[in-house]
Design a protein around this motif. Structure first.
Motif, PDB file in Angstrom:
ATOM      1  N   UNK A   1       0.694  -1.361   0.114  1.00 44.09           N
ATOM      2  CA  UNK A   1      -0.098  -0.023   0.054  1.00 44.09           C
ATOM      3  C   UNK A   1       0.971   1.278  -0.018  1.00 44.09           C
ATOM      4  N   UNK A   2       2.080   1.319   0.844  1.00 41.33           N
ATOM      5  CA  UNK A   2       2.714   2.331   1.031  1.00 41.33           C
ATOM      6  C   UNK A   2       3.738   2.696  -0.560  1.00 41.33           C
TER       7      UNK A   2
ATOM      8  N   UNK B   1       2.859   1.695  -3.314  1.00 43.02           N
ATOM      9  CA  UNK B   1       1.656   1.997  -4.383  1.00 43.02           C
ATOM     10  C   UNK B   1       1.433   3.698  -4.222  1.00 43.02           C
ATOM     11  N   UNK B   2       0.889   4.070  -2.939  1.00 42.68           N
ATOM     12  CA  UNK B   2       0.301   5.533  -2.907  1.00 42.68           C
ATOM     13  C   UNK B   2       1.196   6.251  -2.236  1.00 42.68           C
ATOM     14  N   UNK B   3       1.916   5.535  -1.221  1.00 40.68           N
ATOM     15  CA  UNK B   3       2.909   6.786  -0.549  1.00 40.68           C
ATOM     16  C   UNK B   3       3.669   7.568  -1.636  1.00 40.68           C
ATOM     17  N   UNK B   4       4.676   8.325  -0.836  1.00 38.26           N
ATOM     18  CA  UNK B   4       5.613   9.113  -1.591  1.00 38.26           C
ATOM     19  C   UNK B   4       6.410   8.326  -2.638  1.00 38.26           C
TER      20      UNK B   4
ATOM     21  N   UNK C   1       1.452   2.702 -11.743  1.00 37.47           N
ATOM     22  CA  UNK C   1       1.267   3.899 -10.824  1.00 37.47           C
ATOM     23  C   UNK C   1       2.531   4.710 -10.962  1.00 37.47           C
TER      24      UNK C   1
END
Lengths: 458, 458
Positions: free
Chosen positions: B317-318, B320-323, B378
């Protein structure tokens, strides 16, 4: 019984300042209010777990009925369904539990966690189990976790073949009380099933039967785990930072990241029993905070697991001299007193002589203090959580502290700490590759991705 | 037998570009030349290990003499003296080796690694060992490693008490051939001692007796380990990137970090046997590259260990969508074929039905491809190292690839990848706290550090 945080070393030039801290008190009050509002709405069930006697009773009743029937407990679970049980086993059972004899284990079962779908691991575990004496705990809130369901199908077929109608005696599900795919199977087939409350997500579920059932089966005092959590809950009831350890932890980490570029948050216990606890924290912090804000910006600190003193010889060089982009949180355990003093041998060898007469506990403590001091001296912010002991009460308190801190941090970062939308695309692509009905849209997107470029291969 | 890297997904908008790559070829040639110059000067002994037959013979002779005498091999070592042996045991021995019976182990010993000074762990291990059948491998190049020396003093006293003059039969040192504190002890007391070549540092020592002796004692084919490394060495002999996997890996990581802010480098094998291999890489990459440049700037990527599929439910999750500050390197193993197809049960339950008929190996592979594709979709750069199998040959090749990549990266970052000056201050503070003679200067510096501030405690 006590747990405290010393954060003196977070206030360094280039890290958190007094001005930050004054500004931040207001931010924290707002974050606390936001979290409490969600608690009041019933969104954040993890907060109520420490005092949920009915839920605890599901576990204690099950364990009592099980008696001494099981030699092996095998969890089928992944992510939040695995990291909590593993952390509890390592923290609260003697070293290398699964290597001990039944007698050394006080008659309690081994605990194996199948947290992956590597066929060789599952083959190895299944071929060694004494199946008559093995209980399988299938943990998935939704019943939709591909890895866990694949394991279940394999194990279920093996149990059916061996035990026929009695296969279900070797199974217990931990799942949503009503929704999902596992609950109807349990109801229809008469398989025992314990609840994950609907308002508790996977990574906040260690104090539900997800963690509590395996823990209790191997002899951990689940009541003490919850009592420690309840104590921390009480301490964190108010929005005054001076009395709220979870708020203090969250606010310091957020300030360090958001204002001072400390994007990496290391958790480094100085105690072997907490070796796997840091991995549990990594999931909690990473999956909760690594998110896209409403304005499209990507936020979220990167948590890193470490272990003292071990990682002084692996990661600390980077922490000391690499980019100034990290905070380090030590976890210290007071009074590690096993074994006596280090023997005084080799009085003529300087590298050995100075150690004699000190205890290993002293050495461990000296190295932690030295490392914290050296990091501070080099401007690397750090704090130290002190536990009186690694026991169920303190571990429960530490779990609750970090869970509540995660909720606060979600409010400070202005993201939802309780979802995980970023993993959906990978799931859909998996469905597409495996040809799951209904995955046509994902298949179309998948087919449009660039193919491996033979010029980009070596 | 083959190992390849597909780096198609490193070339993404916001990650590595074609222009970078053209520019970088020249940088790589310079880095290769710098590394080769140090090899020619005899600085970088790790490069010669794959073909050091004399050093290998030290191990094979020792193992042959040992025969089947040992039931337990216990390593006293930390950092580079522990991570390599642990990684080799997990990668190249059956799952959960130390829980197997002697028969299941084919008569080979268990392997326990004491990589910390937690007194409870050492107490637990010592109280369970059958001391008559235990061999202790003391690993420290300098003989100055506080943790290892403290362990040695405790174990030595126990052996002396039990065996008197025959205590030394239960000991073997792995240390510098001439310098340091352990070698003179070995010589004087007639303790067996194997060599760590003077020009091989701890984190590059897994292919010396540091890793090879424990591996061979538990039945791993050390010759194949070195043969795989030798093959990779040959592949990386030239400065043409198109044929040099280590150069390609190093250059991609450096470009992603230095030019595109990808400061975190994740290593994520999709194979349980490589679970501990990622921790070995973390030390190698962190301690080698986390440095201060001559101009005073702090550099060094932060390596992160992960495991697929497991960490899809924890860290992805981090990612993919974190910084957008990470690269992810997958390690794929072709042909994980143990177990047959997943049984077709529950045809009426959509969450389970689609899995039937596929194998676990297919599921593992589908999830890796899906995760790599989703990350690329992404804009998160990633590459995939493919091994034909997890065997000694391929693990040896992978070890050498990453070691040589580290040397190249050191040249690209313009730092010395082979020292670790940042840990010195912590060592000195430890000496000061424990009162080691000669630590007065450190004591004075220590005493000037800020004391814990009671206002900064909760």
């Amino acid at each position: 019984m006590a747990l405290s945080i010393d954060y003196t070393n977070m206030f360094l030039p280039g890290a958190v300042t007094d001005a930050d801290w004054e500004f931040a008190a207001g931010r924290f009050r707002a974050a606390h209010a936001a979290v409490m509002a969600r608690v009041a709405r019933g969104d954040l069930g993890f907060v109520d777990l420490p005092e949920d006697a009915a839920l605890l009773r599901q576990t204690t009743d099950f364990v009592q009925r099980a008696g001494d029937r099981w030699e092996d407990v095998v969890i089928l679970g992944i992510g939040g369904s695995a990291l909590g049980p593993i952390a509890l086993r390592t923290a609260l059972r003697p070293h290398a539990w699964n290597t001990l004899s039944r007698e050394e284990r006080g008659g309690k079962p081994r605990l194996t966690v199948l947290d992956n779908v590597d066929p060789e691991t599952i083959d190895a575990v299944m071929s060694r189990l004494h199946l008559e004496r093995a209980l399988f705990v299938v943990i998935s809130k939704s019943g939709g976790t591909a890895e866990t369901m694949a394991q279940y199908l394999i194990i279920r077929a093996a149990l059916d073949e061996r035990f026929g109608d009695r296969a279900k005696e070797h199974l217990v599900f931990v799942t949503d009380p009503a929704k999902g795919s596992l609950r109807p199977i349990a109801t229809k087939e008469g398989i025992a099933a314990l609840d994950i409350p609907p308002n508790v997500g996977g990574r906040f579920s260690v104090l539900t039967p997800v963690g509590v059932l395996p823990a209790a089966l191997i002899g951990i005092d689940a009541g003490q785990l919850l009592a420690g959590a309840a104590d921390m809950r009480r301490r964190c009831a108010g929005d005054d930072l001076a009395g709220n350890p979870a708020g203090t932890f969250a606010l310091l980490q957020w300030l360090a990241d958001d204002r001072h570029g400390k994007h990496n948050h290391v958790l480094m216990p100085y105690a072997d029993p907490l070796r796997d606890f840091a991995a549990w924290f990594v999931q909690l912090w990473a999956e909760s905070l690594g998110k896209v804000r409403k304005d499209g910006t990507h936020v979220g600190p990167t948590p890193i697991a470490a272990l003292g003193t071990t990682d002084q010889h692996a990661q600390v060089q980077l922490f000391m001299e690499g980019p100034a982009d990290k905070t380090i949180t030590f976890v210290e355990v007071a009074g590690r007193t096993a074994l006596g003093p280090i023997p005084k041998l080799y009085a003529d060898v300087p590298d050995l002589a100075y150690l004699g007469g000190h205890s290993l506990g002293e050495l461990l403590d000296a190295e932690r203090r030295a490392t914290a001091g050296a990091l501070a001296r080099r401007g690397r912010p750090n704090m130290t959580i002190t536990l009186d002991a690694v026991d169920a009460w303190h571990v429960g308190a530490l779990i609750f502290l970090l869970e509540l801190a995660t909720a606060y941090a979600g409010a400070l970062y202005d993201i939802d700490a309780f979802d995980q939308p970023g993993v959906e695309l990978g799931k859909q692509f998996t469905y597409a590759i495996l040809g799951r009905p209904g995955s046509d849209a994902a298949r179309a997107e998948w087919d449009q991705l660039p193919k491996p470029d033979p010029r980009r291969r070596v």
